[in-house]
Design an enzyme around this catalytic site. Structure first.
Site, PDB file in Angstrom:
ATOM      1  N   GLN A  21       0.263  -1.279  35.083  1.00 56.13           N
ATOM      2  CA  GLN A  21       0.537  -1.952  33.808  1.00 56.13           C
ATOM      3  C   GLN A  21       0.524  -3.461  33.981  1.00 56.13           C
ATOM      4  O   GLN A  21       0.932  -3.998  35.000  1.00 56.13           O
ATOM      5  CB  GLN A  21       1.896  -1.491  33.280  1.00 56.13           C
ATOM      6  CG  GLN A  21       2.270  -2.023  31.910  1.00 56.13           C
ATOM      7  CD  GLN A  21       3.633  -1.509  31.468  1.00 56.13           C
ATOM      8  OE1 GLN A  21       4.103  -0.484  31.935  1.00 56.13           O
ATOM      9  NE2 GLN A  21       4.270  -2.236  30.572  1.00 56.13           N
ATOM     10  N   ASP A  26     -18.432   8.572 -29.821  1.00 59.22           N
ATOM     11  CA  ASP A  26     -19.684   8.300 -30.531  1.00 59.22           C
ATOM     12  C   ASP A  26     -20.758   9.301 -30.112  1.00 59.22           C
ATOM     13  O   ASP A  26     -21.259   9.264 -28.990  1.00 59.22           O
ATOM     14  CB  ASP A  26     -20.116   6.867 -30.193  1.00 59.22           C
ATOM     15  CG  ASP A  26     -21.467   6.495 -30.776  1.00 59.22           C
ATOM     16  OD1 ASP A  26     -21.941   7.218 -31.668  1.00 59.22           O
ATOM     17  OD2 ASP A  26     -22.026   5.481 -30.325  1.00 59.22           O
ATOM     18  N   GLU A  32     -16.433  11.386 -36.949  1.00 62.79           N
ATOM     19  CA  GLU A  32     -15.992  10.996 -35.608  1.00 62.79           C
ATOM     20  C   GLU A  32     -14.649  10.277 -35.666  1.00 62.79           C
ATOM     21  O   GLU A  32     -13.770  10.497 -34.826  1.00 62.79           O
ATOM     22  CB  GLU A  32     -17.053  10.093 -34.966  1.00 62.79           C
ATOM     23  CG  GLU A  32     -18.354  10.830 -34.671  1.00 62.79           C
ATOM     24  CD  GLU A  32     -19.526   9.902 -34.429  1.00 62.79           C
ATOM     25  OE1 GLU A  32     -20.549  10.366 -33.901  1.00 62.79           O
ATOM     26  OE2 GLU A  32     -19.413   8.694 -34.779  1.00 62.79           O
ATOM     27  N   GLU A  62       7.490  11.070 -16.111  1.00 62.61           N
ATOM     28  CA  GLU A  62       7.275  11.621 -17.447  1.00 62.61           C
ATOM     29  C   GLU A  62       5.789  11.784 -17.746  1.00 62.61           C
ATOM     30  O   GLU A  62       5.396  12.658 -18.525  1.00 62.61           O
ATOM     31  CB  GLU A  62       7.925  10.705 -18.488  1.00 62.61           C
ATOM     32  CG  GLU A  62       9.455  10.708 -18.423  1.00 62.61           C
ATOM     33  CD  GLU A  62      10.088   9.589 -19.243  1.00 62.61           C
ATOM     34  OE1 GLU A  62      11.272   9.712 -19.602  1.00 62.61           O
ATOM     35  OE2 GLU A  62       9.404   8.577 -19.512  1.00 62.61           O
ATOM     36  N   ASP A  76       8.846  11.393 -23.630  1.00 60.75           N
ATOM     37  CA  ASP A  76       9.623  10.187 -23.345  1.00 60.75           C
ATOM     38  C   ASP A  76      11.102  10.541 -23.401  1.00 60.75           C
ATOM     39  O   ASP A  76      11.833  10.147 -24.304  1.00 60.75           O
ATOM     40  CB  ASP A  76       9.269   9.095 -24.361  1.00 60.75           C
ATOM     41  CG  ASP A  76      10.090   7.823 -24.145  1.00 60.75           C
ATOM     42  OD1 ASP A  76      10.623   7.649 -23.026  1.00 60.75           O
ATOM     43  OD2 ASP A  76      10.198   7.028 -25.102  1.00 60.75           O
ATOM     44  N   CYS A 123       3.699   0.624  28.363  1.00 60.13           N
ATOM     45  CA  CYS A 123       3.843   1.697  29.347  1.00 60.13           C
ATOM     46  C   CYS A 123       3.521   3.049  28.722  1.00 60.13           C
ATOM     47  O   CYS A 123       3.017   3.955  29.393  1.00 60.13           O
ATOM     48  CB  CYS A 123       5.246   1.698  29.935  1.00 60.13           C
ATOM     49  SG  CYS A 123       6.573   1.933  28.726  1.00 60.13           S
ATOM     50  N   ASN A 161       5.308   6.793  37.357  1.00 62.22           N
ATOM     51  CA  ASN A 161       5.677   5.550  36.681  1.00 62.22           C
ATOM     52  C   ASN A 161       4.416   4.721  36.464  1.00 62.22           C
ATOM     53  O   ASN A 161       3.736   4.371  37.430  1.00 62.22           O
ATOM     54  CB  ASN A 161       6.679   4.786  37.562  1.00 62.22           C
ATOM     55  CG  ASN A 161       7.166   3.504  36.917  1.00 62.22           C
ATOM     56  OD1 ASN A 161       6.600   3.020  35.950  1.00 62.22           O
ATOM     57  ND2 ASN A 161       8.226   2.941  37.478  1.00 62.22           N
ATOM     58  N   HIS A 207      11.711   3.714  29.166  1.00 64.95           N
ATOM     59  CA  HIS A 207      10.401   3.617  29.810  1.00 64.95           C
ATOM     60  C   HIS A 207       9.660   4.940  29.681  1.00 64.95           C
ATOM     61  O   HIS A 207      10.279   6.017  29.668  1.00 64.95           O
ATOM     62  CB  HIS A 207      10.611   3.268  31.287  1.00 64.95           C
ATOM     63  CG  HIS A 207       9.376   2.837  32.013  1.00 64.95           C
ATOM     64  ND1 HIS A 207       8.495   1.901  31.518  1.00 64.95           N
ATOM     65  CD2 HIS A 207       8.874   3.211  33.230  1.00 64.95           C
ATOM     66  CE1 HIS A 207       7.527   1.717  32.395  1.00 64.95           C
ATOM     67  NE2 HIS A 207       7.723   2.503  33.433  1.00 64.95           N
ATOM     68  N   TRP A 252       3.966   1.744  36.045  1.00 59.88           N
ATOM     69  CA  TRP A 252       3.942   0.473  36.764  1.00 59.88           C
ATOM     70  C   TRP A 252       3.167   0.599  38.082  1.00 59.88           C
ATOM     71  O   TRP A 252       2.794  -0.403  38.676  1.00 59.88           O
ATOM     72  CB  TRP A 252       5.363  -0.004  37.061  1.00 59.88           C
ATOM     73  CG  TRP A 252       6.103  -0.487  35.846  1.00 59.88           C
ATOM     74  CD1 TRP A 252       5.611  -0.667  34.590  1.00 59.88           C
ATOM     75  CD2 TRP A 252       7.481  -0.863  35.797  1.00 59.88           C
ATOM     76  NE1 TRP A 252       6.597  -1.133  33.747  1.00 59.88           N
ATOM     77  CE2 TRP A 252       7.754  -1.266  34.464  1.00 59.88           C
ATOM     78  CE3 TRP A 252       8.515  -0.908  36.721  1.00 59.88           C
ATOM     79  CZ2 TRP A 252       9.010  -1.706  34.058  1.00 59.88           C
ATOM     80  CZ3 TRP A 252       9.771  -1.345  36.326  1.00 59.88           C
ATOM     81  CH2 TRP A 252      10.022  -1.738  35.004  1.00 59.88           C
TER      82      TRP A 252
END
Length: 695
Positions: free
Chosen positions: A99, A581, A592, A622, A611, A105, A285, A261, A287
């Site tokens: 690392q 339309d 229409e 709602e 509501d 790690c 580990n 770790h 490291w």
């Protein structure tokens, strides 16, 4: 100009169905195509420099280097660091690297686990890459990221100080695959500093895209040893971590372990010591140094109590970060164990019965589908719901059946590019049993029924999972955040030994469209003669109204006193004219107009009935009821889209917005029915543009 997000969501969903985003056909991260870009560099004879992850301080990020160190950083290609760089030297091993300065790690430990499984390593790290043939300063790696495999392209400029790598470095200075792999993952996370702090499970999942379980070692399962042995035999990746100390510092304890770790589990073995079996766990580990000094450590006299063969096979007395300890000490000094594997067969050791995976992407949206946990009985039902039917186990599976037969995983997806800016919500899920119900389950169902299984706690982690037992039957899985009204995306994964059928539960009653149309035609309101009389007062000499005339009719006459935010805009009225339309004149005739008026009366009535808070607006909760009351069945995704598109910044929807929303929903549904076979629609480009540009 990029396509709108709704279009990209459809494209991504189609790509997933076509296999795009799989390990064999990964998604191009940030749209960078490795093959095309490499070919370009080779033809032009140039060394690649990645402008999406540039070799400067932005890619390092903030907080991991002091200003003075940051000023000294030079980004060098490997050939400028050593004279004979190599991608891999004499194979890959956990002992190749250590690392660097960044606190990752968790990531380095996961790379250590990756080196044990060559078939998985090759998926993540294409090993055919080199600094010799076709070299142009470009490399690529693959990671699984939130449901998709991505191919990540980088240049090979690495951050150094005084000619030395400052992050992960190989013990052989000529080997560079670990440093380049780390850079690719830093690009995915946003920067090197975005890799600071994490858990092995995150990288283990990103290396495999597989099944992940987490074992809390403070309360381990009785079969922990058998589980770990099976995981080792099934080529799983295993990582673990020690508890955090009083501070975030990685303090080395007197026993040699490091607080807070990450470690790699590199092996398990049972040995005979003084005639008694001893279960030992081997750990590493990241490291590359610093080891446990208790029982069964490198210097322990207990190694003289086992056979010479076991001692020669297992004991390595050197400070390489790797050591053995008993399973009991492992549970005592470590907090959690992560096991990740391509296939979950290790859960019961069966090779004859294969587990099956179902995968679903969803989203919580504040106000519509983010109902919070069961502590919120009035809104919990609004969360996404997933029905699952579990069939009986086959004879082969029944013979090997263990107590646990289903694994449910819930992973939240980030909404930010930079990993350090992601704020994970507290998430969890509940499982309910049901019979015969369909559609979105209402609040009353959850008041009457208790979960048959659920996550023990809500955790602000990337992923939560539960391994559980569910008998054959029908179940409802409800993923949720702890608090209501929190927005986030998620991935729900269901892995089962038995055959399962999963579907999203959403929408309301499936009313027939013709029934809804009949309800509109029978709606009580002003009689038709009165409507036509008013229409003629506002129409032109051809007895038609355009958008401007319609706007005055709606705002000043028909809905006067009902509109809260200035009434319908001219754009909204143009849209209504286009939707109603039938002659494509940009005007509405008497028939229409009357039909539109009746629809508006119906929608207005629904609006006020739903509501319930009597505010003159609809909350997003709602809105769900209003959509259902209009006779429409819609998914949670569509409801979320409506809320985003038509809701105000306050999270509420006005009457005019609701009318525009439902009218468009109704008319677009009609267009689909007219132009499709009921399941899919094919349009030529001219036809698509004809419909889209007018409606």
């Amino acid at each position: 100009m990029p396509a709108p997000g709704v279009c990209m969501n459809i494209i991504n969903a189609r790509h997933m169905k076509d296999g795009y985003g799989t390990i064999s056909n990964p998604e191009k991260f940030l749209n960078q195509d490795f093959k095309q870009m490499k070919e370009y560099c080779l033809i032009r004879r140039v060394r690649y420099i990645d402008d999406m992850f540039p070799p400067d301080r932005r890619s390092i990020g903030q907080g991991i280097l002091s200003p003075s160190d940051l000023a000294q950083v030079q980004w060098l290609r490997p050939s400028k660091i050593v004279s004979n760089p190599a991608f891999v030297v004499d194979g890959v091993s956990r002992f190749d690297f250590g690392q660097g300065l960044v606190g990752n790690c968790w990531f380095i430990a996961s790379i250590g686990a990756l080196t044990f499984q060559n078939h998985i390593l090759k998926q993540v790290v294409p090993l055919e890459q080199s600094f010799d043939k076709d070299y142009c300063g470009m490399f690529h790696f693959r990671f699984w990221r939130f449901g998709r495999w991505v191919d990540v392209v980088i240049d090979d400029k690495l951050p150094t100080i005084n000619g030395r790598l400052i992050f992960v470095r190989s013990k052989d200075p000529t080997e560079f695959w670990p440093a380049l792999l780390e850079k690719a993952y830093a690009k995915v996370c946003g920067s090197y500093s975005d890799m600071n702090a994490g858990t092995p499970s995150e990288a283990l999942v990103d290396f495999t895209g597989g099944v992940h379980i987490c074992v809390q070692l403070s309360n381990p399962p009785k079969n922990l040893w058998e589980l770990m042995c099976r995981a080792g035999q099934s080529k799983s990746l295993m990582g673990c971590g020690t508890p955090q100390g009083e501070t975030s510092a990685n303090t080395v304890l007197p026993n040699g372990l490091v607080q807070g770790h990450a470690y790699t589990v590199t092996g398990v073995k049972q040995m005979m010591s003084r005639g008694t079996p001893v279960n030992l766990v081997r750990l590493w580990n990241p490291w590359g140094r610093g080891e446990w000094n208790g029982d069964w450590s490198d210097k322990s006299q207990l190694w003289h109590t086992v056979s010479p063969q076991d001692r020669d096979m297992c004991l390595s007395d050197r400070d390489d970060g790797e050591f053995w300890m008993t399973l009991e000490d492992f549970c005592r000094f470590y907090s959690d164990l992560d096991i990740c594997c391509l296939c979950p067969d290790f859960l019961d050791g069966s090779s004859t019965c294969h587990w099956k995976t179902s995968f679903y992407e969803g989203r919580w949206v504040a106000g519509t589908t983010a109902g919070g946990c069961l502590n919120n009985p009035d809104s919990f039902w609004t969360n996404p719901q997933y029905g699952i039917k579990i069939e009986k186990l086959s004879n082969e599976c029944a013979e090997t059946q263990s107590d646990k037969n289903i694994l449910v995983s819930l992973m939240q997806k980030p909404d930010k590019r930079n990993r350090r800016l992601v704020q994970n919500l507290h998430i969890g899920f509940s499982v309910f049993e049901y019979k015969g119900l369909r559609g979105k389950f209402p609040a009353d169902f959850f008041r009457r029924n208790s979960p048959v299984a659920q996550t023990n706690t809500f955790v602000n982690a990337r992923e939560v999972m539960e391994l559980m037992t569910l008998k054959p039957g029908e179940y409802l899985i409800v993923p949720c955040t702890f608090n209501p009204n929190e927005t986030a995306s998620f991935i729900l994964t269901i892995i089962s030994k038995a055959e399962t059928h999963v579907h999203e539960n959403s929408g309301g009653p499936n009313h027939d469209h013709m029934e809804t149309e009949q309800a509109i035609s029978e709606q009580i309101g002003a009689d038709e003669d009165s409507k036509r009389t008013l229409f003629r007062q506002f129409s032109d000499k051809y007895e038609e109204v355009d958008a401007e005339q319609l706007q005055r009719l709606l705002n000043d006459k028909i809905l006067t006193g009902d509109l809260k935010s200035g009434g319908f805009s001219i754009d909204a009225c143009r849209s209504m004219v286009a939707l109603m339309d039938t002659s494509i004149t940009g005007r509405l005739n008497g028939e229409e107009f009357v039909r539109l008026w009746k629809k508006i009366e119906t929608y207005k009535d629904i609006f006020y009935r739903c509501d319930s808070s009597k505010t003159g607006t609809l909350s997003l909760n709602e809105l769900r009821s209003a959509v259902i009351a209009s006779g429409k069945s819609t998914s949670d995704d569509m409801l979320n889209l409506m809320a985003v598109r038509y809701g105000a910044s306050s999270g509420h929807i006005t009457l005019e917005s609701f009318i525009s929303l439902i009218l468009r929903f109704d008319c677009m549904s009609q267009i689909f029915r007219q132009l499709s076979d009921g399941k899919a629609m094919r349009l030529q480009e001219s036809e698509w543009m004809y419909v889209a540009m007018y409606t």
